[in-house]
Design an enzyme around this catalytic site. Structure first.
Site, PDB file in Angstrom:
ATOM      1  N   GLY A  17       0.832  -1.198   0.000  1.00 51.37           N
ATOM      2  CA  GLY A  17       0.000   0.000   0.000  1.00 51.37           C
ATOM      3  C   GLY A  17       0.863   1.242   0.000  1.00 51.37           C
ATOM      4  CB  CYS A  18       0.225   4.586   1.387  1.00 53.25           C
ATOM      5  SG  CYS A  18       1.061   6.165   1.615  1.00 53.25           S
ATOM      6  CG  PHE A  19       5.832   5.076  -0.866  1.00 55.13           C
ATOM      7  CD1 PHE A  19       5.353   6.297  -0.436  1.00 55.13           C
ATOM      8  CD2 PHE A  19       6.279   4.977  -2.170  1.00 55.13           C
ATOM      9  CE1 PHE A  19       5.321   7.398  -1.272  1.00 55.13           C
ATOM     10  CE2 PHE A  19       6.255   6.071  -3.021  1.00 55.13           C
ATOM     11  CZ  PHE A  19       5.778   7.287  -2.566  1.00 55.13           C
ATOM     12  CD1 TRP A  20       4.598   8.860   2.007  1.00 50.78           C
ATOM     13  CD2 TRP A  20       2.573   9.563   2.642  1.00 50.78           C
ATOM     14  NE1 TRP A  20       4.289   9.964   1.266  1.00 50.78           N
ATOM     15  CE2 TRP A  20       3.058  10.421   1.631  1.00 50.78           C
ATOM     16  CE3 TRP A  20       1.322   9.811   3.182  1.00 50.78           C
ATOM     17  CZ2 TRP A  20       2.337  11.520   1.175  1.00 50.78           C
ATOM     18  CZ3 TRP A  20       0.602  10.905   2.727  1.00 50.78           C
ATOM     19  CH2 TRP A  20       1.103  11.746   1.731  1.00 50.78           C
ATOM     20  CB  CYS A  21       1.484   3.293   5.920  1.00 49.78           C
ATOM     21  SG  CYS A  21       0.330   4.665   6.042  1.00 49.78           S
TER      22      CYS A  21
END
EC number: 1.8.4.11
Length: 178
Positions: A17-21
């Protein structure tokens, strides 16, 4: 006599999913040298965030983790990876939908492939989830670092990051299922 320290530096690439997370769960562990947000698995050379989001590049948002295997093993990293994702959702993760957010373990060599495959098989057999485990295991391709404003987002934009994580449903899923 001074004893020289030798790093056993390896890389692991995970998409969830979102690489930030996906950065923070690995970032502060002993043995982690660096975690880079980026794109991999596609056909466009050096894609931009906008291009990846358009769905035309074939890339997936991922993190490339450089680690000292004398301190933390690849097997440990794979286990941590599972606990950050919904391994039953092939079409994205949480509120992030589409191929660019699909869950994938990208292996660098045969040993990593075997570790990832065995770990996925153990998870499937555990009965932890009512649905099949659909996380893919694919050969690593060129990893392109994302734009600088995406790097270390959880540190640079703490409030935004935390609100996004909560609103995405990721934390709720992790608390309920892991």
């Amino acid at each position: 006599m001074v004893k020289e320290m030798i790093l056993m530096e390896e890389k692991a690439i995970f998409a969830g999913g979102c690489f930030w997370c996906m950065v923070k769960p690995f970032d502060e562990l002993p043995g982690i040298i660096k975690v880079v947000s980026g794109y991999t698995g596609g056909h466009t050379v050096n894609p931009t965030y906008e291009e990846v989001c358009s769905g035309t590049t074939g890339h997936t948002e991922a993190v490339e983790i450089t680690f000292d295997s004398e301190i933390i093993s690849y097997k440990d990293l794979v286990e941590i990876y599972w606990h950050q994702t919904d391994p039953t959702d092939a079409m994205g993760q949480f509120v992030d939908r589409g191929d660019s957010y699909r869950p994938v373990i990208f292996y660098e060599n045969d040993e990593q492939y075997e570790i990832a495959k065995e770990s996925r098989e153990r998870l499937e057999k555990s009965g932890k989830f009512d649905q099949p485990i659909v996380t893919q295991i694919e050969k690593a391709q060129i990893f392109y670092p994302a734009e600088e404003y995406h790097q270390d987002f959880h540190r640079k934009n703490k409030d935004h990051y935390q609100k996004y994580r909560e609103a995405s449903g990721r934390d709720r899923f992790i608390d309920t299922n892991w």
